[in-house]
Design an enzyme around this catalytic site. Structure first.
Site, PDB file in Angstrom:
ATOM      1  N   THR A  84      -5.573  -4.627  -4.774  1.00  0.00           N
ATOM      2  CA  THR A  84      -6.361  -4.680  -3.545  1.00  0.00           C
ATOM      3  C   THR A  84      -6.708  -3.303  -2.989  1.00  0.00           C
ATOM      4  O   THR A  84      -7.857  -3.025  -2.651  1.00  0.00           O
ATOM      5  CB  THR A  84      -5.608  -5.498  -2.476  1.00  0.00           C
ATOM      6  OG1 THR A  84      -5.460  -6.835  -2.949  1.00  0.00           O
ATOM      7  CG2 THR A  84      -6.351  -5.506  -1.152  1.00  0.00           C
ATOM      8  N   ASP A 167      -4.304  -4.809   6.430  1.00  0.00           N
ATOM      9  CA  ASP A 167      -4.595  -3.433   6.860  1.00  0.00           C
ATOM     10  C   ASP A 167      -5.380  -2.674   5.802  1.00  0.00           C
ATOM     11  O   ASP A 167      -6.315  -1.929   6.103  1.00  0.00           O
ATOM     12  CB  ASP A 167      -3.306  -2.694   7.237  1.00  0.00           C
ATOM     13  CG  ASP A 167      -2.245  -2.666   6.148  1.00  0.00           C
ATOM     14  OD1 ASP A 167      -2.574  -2.841   4.960  1.00  0.00           O
ATOM     15  OD2 ASP A 167      -1.065  -2.465   6.482  1.00  0.00           O
TER      16      ASP A 167
END
Length: 544
Positions: A84, A167
């Site tokens: 990611t 985040d």
């Protein structure tokens, strides 16, 4: 470091922008006004395979993007370690992870033996007042500037926001100096990072009203995940995974908000709220909004990609994006949206094996244990020297601290021949050797060798000492109630992603030749007529 980088970049880009505008003024034909809002949507773990599988079934937002957008059916994340954080780092920088400095979601600090999160920023705090999620974070570890930074440098009035379930989704899309990068945290709503000298309340002000409304919605109508499509219900089944049974159905046994379609629905509501409350796209210059949708990834990890859980996610994501596109049509300054993914993904291997892929299985740790025992005895070590690290193995003592040279190099040299003949291992190389090769030309991403793909992920001091690749559809670990499927490989089911450009009243068009996520940032820079620094990606011509 990134503050000095930003200052130098600002001077460079402002000069380049002035030159570009001067050249435009000398032209004979006026160029159309650029859109006042750029929206970048990254769907976490949205493989090209998943996009194509559901494409004919969508009826709302994803159907509109597919029919009205410029669709590249062969988009690529060019690097090998498809996680990611590195995947998001490519989308708006125009650079590979080897250049963004983000090889993986986390790595081991060789000096201390401590795990380092990809966006760790110990000097910061979290605005909601708790040290939760991944702890203090920020853009400090990102070594490349991004589209939001280029906008800010050349057009100071531009506003840059990002919102995500994670985040690392928000911060990577927002760049180094955004007006806000927000993500969901348990029991609160959207939070953000607070740098030294900043006020937490002011940092949260852009989403304060949204958070209050979100908490009311959660209290008045608690999250519930039910069937909306009979074809999804038909996929129910039980699967035995490492001795435990997964009851694949909706709602799952461990149903929770942040691993359900509700997460993306709320993220898109937050994106629409930012457009309205911040008047994005209504000002004198172009604004940027990054939207990273995390539910597909969490559902894929927990339940795989071919069950009722993912089926429901695909349809509910389609519906939520439909509402969001309707909101974008009302942006008077004009909008261009790009949708892509940070990486793809595959299904859990037990279902793959039953459906005709007998090579899909979970790898045994016994061969590595044997190699470790041999090395420990041969070099008279107190602990096994090969320990798990991102994308491979670190060579370390019992505290995961780097062993001194020449011992470290000798262990790597002794380990590589044994690792290369392990079952299911198709590539093993020392990071230091891999870094001696120049970065490959990735213009034809489907033609890159395995070594070249891994080179595009390699970062000195952050990547593992020994970088390894398993055979396709071979995975390790996994447990019911945790992660049973994943990604992170250099194989095409993890590298191929959709890339779709869309604008209201656009004309649908398809392109089959491969393009790369690193081409997105320079393309958008050209669309809004700002200069970009030298990047690996290149600007694509949109709509004939």
């Amino acid at each position: 470091m990134h503050h000095r980088l930003a200052a130098a970049l600002a001077a460079l880009l402002c000069a380049a922008s002035g030159l570009a505008q001067a050249q435009d003024r000398t032209g004979d034909t006026a160029t159309p006004a650029p859109p006042r809002l750029i929206v970048t949507v990254v769907v976490d773990q949205f493989s090209a395979n998943l996009f194509n599988q559901y494409r004919s079934r969508w009826t709302a937002g994803l159907r509109r993007l597919s029919d009205e957008g410029l669709v590249s059916t062969n988009g690529y994340q060019t690097h090998g370690l498809t996680e990611t954080c590195p995947g998001h780092s490519t989308v708006l920088t125009g650079m590979h992870p080897a250049q963004t400095g983000i090889p993986s979601n986390d790595w081991i600090d060789p000096a201390t033996g401590e795990e380092v999160y990809c966006l760790a920023a110990p000097r910061n705090t979290l605005a909601h007042g708790r040290n939760s999620d991944n702890g203090p974070v920020g853009p400090d570890n990102i070594r490349a500037s991004s589209l939001g930074d280029w906008l800010k440098a050349q057009r100071p009035d531009a506003r840059v926001f990002a919102v995500s379930g994670k985040d690392r989704g928000a911060i990577n899309l927002a760049g180094h100096h955004p007006d806000g990068a927000f993500w969901f945290t348990d029991g609160f709503g959207l939070t953000t990072y607070v740098e030294p000298g900043q006020d937490a309340a002011r940092r949260l002000a852009p989403v304060d009203a949204f958070n209050r409304a979100f908490r009311r919605r959660q209290a008045d109508a608690p999250h519930a995940w039910t069937y909306t499509r009979p074809q999804c219900r038909a996929l129910e089944a039980d699967w035995t995974i490492r001795g435990d049974v997964l009851h694949s159905r909706v709602p799952p046994a461990r149903d929770k908000f942040d691993a359900s379609p509700s997460l993306d629905e709320e993220t898109l509501k937050a994106a629409a709220y930012l457009i309205d409350s911040q008047n994005l796209g209504q000002g004198p210059t172009t604004d940027l909004l990054g939207v990273s949708l995390s539910a597909t990834d969490r559902i894929g990890h927990a339940y795989g990609s071919q069950g009722p859980e993912m089926c429901e996610q695909m349809h509910r994501l389609d519906a939520a994006l439909g509402e969001f596109l309707t909101r974008l049509e009302a942006v008077s300054g004009g909008v261009i949206l790009v949708l892509t993914a940070d990486h793809g993904g595959s299904d859990f291997v037990e279902r793959l094996a039953q459906r005709g892929y007998p090579h899909a299985h979970r790898i045994s740790s016994a061969p590595l244990a044997e190699i470790n025992a041999d090395l420990q005895a041969r070099f008279r070590l107190d602990a096994a020297p090969l320990q798990s690290g991102s994308s491979g193995l670190i060579v370390a003592d019992g505290g995961q601290r780097r062993l001194p040279e020449p011992l470290r190099g000798e262990i790597i040299a002794a380990a590589l021949p044994q690792l290369r003949v392990m079952p299911d291992i198709v590539f093993a190389e020392a990071r230091d050797t891999l870094l001696t090769a120049p970065l490959p030309d990735s213009l034809q991403p489907e033609m890159l060798t395995l070594e070249q793909r891994m080179r595009l992920s390699a970062v000195d001091e952050r990547s593992s000492d020994i970088i390894m690749v398993r055979a396709p559809n071979v995975t390790g670990g996994g447990r019911v109630g945790g992660n049973i499927a994943g990604h992170g490989t250099p194989w095409d089911y993890d590298r191929r992603v959709p890339i779709v450009f869309w604008k209201p009243q656009g004309t649908g068009q398809e392109r089959f030749l491969p393009i790369r996520t690193i081409d997105i940032a320079p393309t958008l820079a050209a669309v809004v007529d700002i200069a970009s620094p030298v990047v690996e990606g290149h600007a694509l011509p949109l709509w004939d």
